[in-house]
Design a protein around this motif. Structure first.
Motif: not given
Length: 97
Positions: A10-14, A21-23
């Motif tokens: 998800l970090l790579d996708c952001l 954003g943060t996860i």
């Protein structure tokens, strides 16, 4: 897929979608905080097949709608990108141009 692997994906996708954003880990999965609001992602119970993931968007939460099911990681990522109004990234074409 572990939670750590999902978080990394998800970090790579952001980054690819050009969404800041943060996860973080939440009570029932991952919480994604973006300028557009709070998104959540959680695993579906095995009894919920064919659903594999559930996600919530700020718009759905504001309307008091339940989490939405996604049957695959691809469907989950597509839905999140659309809800976050993220960029599509470069497209690869195979064949003659």
């Amino acid at each position: 897929m572990t939670d750590a692997q999902l978080r990394g994906l998800l970090l790579d996708c952001l980054k690819l979608w050009q969404v800041s954003g943060t996860i973080s880990a939440g009570a029932d999965g991952l919480v994604i905080e973006t300028p557009g609001g709070r998104f959540t992602v959680g695993r579906a119970d095995p009894a919920s097949l064919p659903a594999r993931w559930f996600y919530q968007t700020p718009r759905r939460a504001a309307a008091k709608r339940p989490d939405r099911a996604a049957p695959s990681i691809v469907a989950l990522l597509s839905a999140l990108r659309n809800a976050m109004e993220g960029e599509g990234g470069d497209r690869l074409f195979v064949g003659r141009s």
